[in-house]
Design a protein around this motif. Sequence first.
Motif, PDB file in Angstrom:
ATOM      1  N   ILE A   1       0.843  -1.207   0.000  1.00 14.30           N
ATOM      2  CA  ILE A   1       0.000   0.000   0.000  1.00 14.30           C
ATOM      3  C   ILE A   1       0.874   1.251   0.000  1.00 14.30           C
ATOM      4  CG2 ILE A   1      -1.666   1.324   1.358  1.00 14.30           C
ATOM      5  CD1 ILE A   1      -2.892  -1.381   2.182  1.00 14.30           C
ATOM      6  N   PHE A   2       1.923   1.249   0.813  1.00 13.06           N
ATOM      7  CA  PHE A   2       2.845   2.386   0.848  1.00 13.06           C
ATOM      8  C   PHE A   2       3.494   2.596  -0.518  1.00 13.06           C
ATOM      9  CE2 PHE A   2       7.128   4.128   1.669  1.00 13.06           C
ATOM     10  CZ  PHE A   2       6.748   5.342   2.237  1.00 13.06           C
ATOM     11  N   ASN A   3       3.908   1.511  -1.149  1.00 10.16           N
ATOM     12  CA  ASN A   3       4.515   1.584  -2.476  1.00 10.16           C
ATOM     13  C   ASN A   3       3.530   2.161  -3.496  1.00 10.16           C
ATOM     14  OD1 ASN A   3       6.423   1.188  -4.533  1.00 10.16           O
ATOM     15  ND2 ASN A   3       5.560  -0.828  -5.006  1.00 10.16           N
ATOM     16  N   PHE A   4       2.261   1.791  -3.396  1.00  8.65           N
ATOM     17  CA  PHE A   4       1.239   2.313  -4.306  1.00  8.65           C
ATOM     18  C   PHE A   4       1.142   3.834  -4.181  1.00  8.65           C
ATOM     19  CE2 PHE A   4      -3.197   3.689  -4.757  1.00  8.65           C
ATOM     20  CZ  PHE A   4      -3.412   3.393  -6.096  1.00  8.65           C
ATOM     21  N   PHE A   5       1.029   4.320  -2.939  1.00  7.09           N
ATOM     22  CA  PHE A   5       0.896   5.771  -2.746  1.00  7.09           C
ATOM     23  C   PHE A   5       2.155   6.522  -3.190  1.00  7.09           C
ATOM     24  CE2 PHE A   5      -2.515   4.608   0.337  1.00  7.09           C
ATOM     25  CZ  PHE A   5      -3.542   5.244  -0.330  1.00  7.09           C
ATOM     26  N   VAL A   6       3.328   5.980  -2.900  1.00  7.94           N
ATOM     27  CA  VAL A   6       4.570   6.637  -3.309  1.00  7.94           C
ATOM     28  C   VAL A   6       4.644   6.710  -4.836  1.00  7.94           C
ATOM     29  CG1 VAL A   6       7.090   6.365  -3.381  1.00  7.94           C
ATOM     30  CG2 VAL A   6       5.873   6.145  -1.221  1.00  7.94           C
ATOM     31  N   THR A   7       4.272   5.650  -5.504  1.00 10.97           N
ATOM     32  CA  THR A   7       4.315   5.626  -6.967  1.00 10.97           C
ATOM     33  C   THR A   7       3.362   6.649  -7.567  1.00 10.97           C
ATOM     34  OG1 THR A   7       4.838   3.272  -6.886  1.00 10.97           O
ATOM     35  CG2 THR A   7       4.069   4.133  -8.986  1.00 10.97           C
ATOM     36  N   VAL A   8       2.136   6.740  -7.036  1.00 11.01           N
ATOM     37  CA  VAL A   8       1.152   7.683  -7.565  1.00 11.01           C
ATOM     38  C   VAL A   8       1.597   9.124  -7.307  1.00 11.01           C
ATOM     39  CG1 VAL A   8      -1.229   8.508  -7.332  1.00 11.01           C
ATOM     40  CG2 VAL A   8      -0.767   6.063  -7.449  1.00 11.01           C
ATOM     41  N   VAL A   9       2.089   9.414  -6.113  1.00 16.11           N
ATOM     42  CA  VAL A   9       2.555  10.773  -5.791  1.00 16.11           C
ATOM     43  C   VAL A   9       3.765  11.140  -6.642  1.00 16.11           C
ATOM     44  CG1 VAL A   9       3.598  12.184  -3.964  1.00 16.11           C
ATOM     45  CG2 VAL A   9       1.571  10.796  -3.472  1.00 16.11           C
ATOM     46  N   ALA A  10       4.685  10.201  -6.840  1.00 13.91           N
ATOM     47  CA  ALA A  10       5.865  10.472  -7.654  1.00 13.91           C
ATOM     48  C   ALA A  10       5.479  10.731  -9.105  1.00 13.91           C
ATOM     49  CB  ALA A  10       6.848   9.306  -7.570  1.00 13.91           C
ATOM     50  N   ALA A  11       4.490   9.972  -9.622  1.00 15.93           N
ATOM     51  CA  ALA A  11       4.036  10.202 -10.995  1.00 15.93           C
ATOM     52  C   ALA A  11       3.399  11.580 -11.126  1.00 15.93           C
ATOM     53  CB  ALA A  11       3.037   9.115 -11.406  1.00 15.93           C
ATOM     54  N   PHE A  12       2.622  11.964 -10.115  1.00 14.47           N
ATOM     55  CA  PHE A  12       2.002  13.298 -10.134  1.00 14.47           C
ATOM     56  C   PHE A  12       3.076  14.383 -10.115  1.00 14.47           C
ATOM     57  CE2 PHE A  12       0.386  17.101  -8.097  1.00 14.47           C
ATOM     58  CZ  PHE A  12      -0.800  17.324  -8.783  1.00 14.47           C
ATOM     59  N   ALA A  13       4.047  14.248  -9.208  1.00 18.43           N
ATOM     60  CA  ALA A  13       5.097  15.268  -9.069  1.00 18.43           C
ATOM     61  C   ALA A  13       5.950  15.378 -10.330  1.00 18.43           C
ATOM     62  CB  ALA A  13       5.972  14.946  -7.861  1.00 18.43           C
ATOM     63  N   CYS A  14       6.349  14.253 -10.886  1.00 15.43           N
ATOM     64  CA  CYS A  14       7.179  14.286 -12.096  1.00 15.43           C
ATOM     65  C   CYS A  14       6.426  14.917 -13.261  1.00 15.43           C
ATOM     66  CB  CYS A  14       7.630  12.881 -12.467  1.00 15.43           C
ATOM     67  SG  CYS A  14       8.861  12.231 -11.344  1.00 15.43           S
ATOM     68  N   THR A  15       5.152  14.569 -13.391  1.00 18.97           N
ATOM     69  CA  THR A  15       4.373  15.137 -14.496  1.00 18.97           C
ATOM     70  C   THR A  15       4.138  16.624 -14.284  1.00 18.97           C
ATOM     71  OG1 THR A  15       3.266  13.006 -14.753  1.00 18.97           O
ATOM     72  CG2 THR A  15       2.249  14.885 -15.838  1.00 18.97           C
ATOM     73  N   TYR A  16       3.861  17.017 -13.041  1.00 16.89           N
ATOM     74  CA  TYR A  16       3.610  18.437 -12.761  1.00 16.89           C
ATOM     75  C   TYR A  16       4.862  19.269 -13.055  1.00 16.89           C
ATOM     76  CZ  TYR A  16       2.387  22.699 -10.265  1.00 16.89           C
ATOM     77  OH  TYR A  16       2.133  24.009  -9.941  1.00 16.89           O
ATOM     78  N   LEU A  17       6.004  18.764 -12.593  1.00 16.24           N
ATOM     79  CA  LEU A  17       7.248  19.507 -12.815  1.00 16.24           C
ATOM     80  C   LEU A  17       7.696  19.454 -14.280  1.00 16.24           C
ATOM     81  CD1 LEU A  17       9.255  18.551  -9.618  1.00 16.24           C
ATOM     82  CD2 LEU A  17       8.104  20.711 -10.122  1.00 16.24           C
ATOM     83  N   GLY A  18       7.501  18.318 -14.915  1.00 16.08           N
ATOM     84  CA  GLY A  18       7.930  18.186 -16.299  1.00 16.08           C
ATOM     85  C   GLY A  18       7.026  18.917 -17.279  1.00 16.08           C
ATOM     86  N   SER A  19       5.788  19.137 -16.910  1.00 20.98           N
ATOM     87  CA  SER A  19       4.852  19.789 -17.833  1.00 20.98           C
ATOM     88  C   SER A  19       5.030  21.306 -17.875  1.00 20.98           C
ATOM     89  CB  SER A  19       3.410  19.457 -17.453  1.00 20.98           C
ATOM     90  OG  SER A  19       3.098  20.000 -16.193  1.00 20.98           O
ATOM     91  N   GLN A  20       5.898  21.855 -17.043  1.00 22.85           N
ATOM     92  CA  GLN A  20       6.124  23.301 -17.093  1.00 22.85           C
ATOM     93  C   GLN A  20       6.782  23.729 -18.399  1.00 22.85           C
ATOM     94  OE1 GLN A  20       8.622  24.577 -13.897  1.00 22.85           O
ATOM     95  NE2 GLN A  20      10.334  23.223 -14.488  1.00 22.85           N
ATOM     96  N   TYR A  21       7.422  22.766 -19.066  1.00 21.15           N
ATOM     97  CA  TYR A  21       8.040  23.082 -20.351  1.00 21.15           C
ATOM     98  C   TYR A  21       7.024  23.043 -21.491  1.00 21.15           C
ATOM     99  CZ  TYR A  21      12.257  22.339 -17.660  1.00 21.15           C
ATOM    100  OH  TYR A  21      13.233  22.415 -16.711  1.00 21.15           O
ATOM    101  N   VAL A  22       5.867  22.377 -21.250  1.00 23.47           N
ATOM    102  CA  VAL A  22       4.853  22.261 -22.292  1.00 23.47           C
ATOM    103  C   VAL A  22       3.721  23.263 -22.068  1.00 23.47           C
ATOM    104  CG1 VAL A  22       3.209  20.686 -23.386  1.00 23.47           C
ATOM    105  CG2 VAL A  22       5.398  19.816 -22.582  1.00 23.47           C
TER     106      VAL A  22
END
Length: 164
Positions: A106-127
């Motif tokens: 369960i912890f791994n699930f939440f970490v993965t979802v939060v990390a995907a959100f953070a990476c996409t949010y930060l990476g989308s600033q270029y788009v």
Amino acid sequence: MASAIRAGARLRRAVQSEELSGLPAALRDELREAVASKDSLVPFNLLRRLHSGLREAGSPLFLHELLRDSDIALPEVPVQPRDMNHGTLAEFGRQVRSVKAVVITIFNFFVTVVAAFACTYLGSQYVFVETAARVLSAVIVASVVGLAELYVMVRTIEGDLGKL
């Protein structure tokens, strides 16, 4: 499951007296043996034949009258003795490992979802220039990653349950 009755006083009296004289001799003898046996157990199949014999002989007696004070003989259910030391610590250790694996998953699930959100949010600033578009894209990517994680977890659990 019950398969016999304990003959009551009324059935014993009827078997010992001449009340059942209209019945075939073989049936009367079998009834006498059953009533005289240990615990006076009369099997149900003998009662069925007694009922048929009473009807065929046109007897004024009814089976329910003969069985009025009889009891159903229920078999004894063997009770297994409890063993208090059976796998106490081993069972506890196995349960702790199982709970630990679920918590980590369960912890791994939440970490993965939060990390995907953070990476996409930060990476989308270029788009995207607007914050709303960045948040929306991050939510969409986090949802897809979360669904993929859930799919993998369900398949894993399904496989583990199949082994049990």
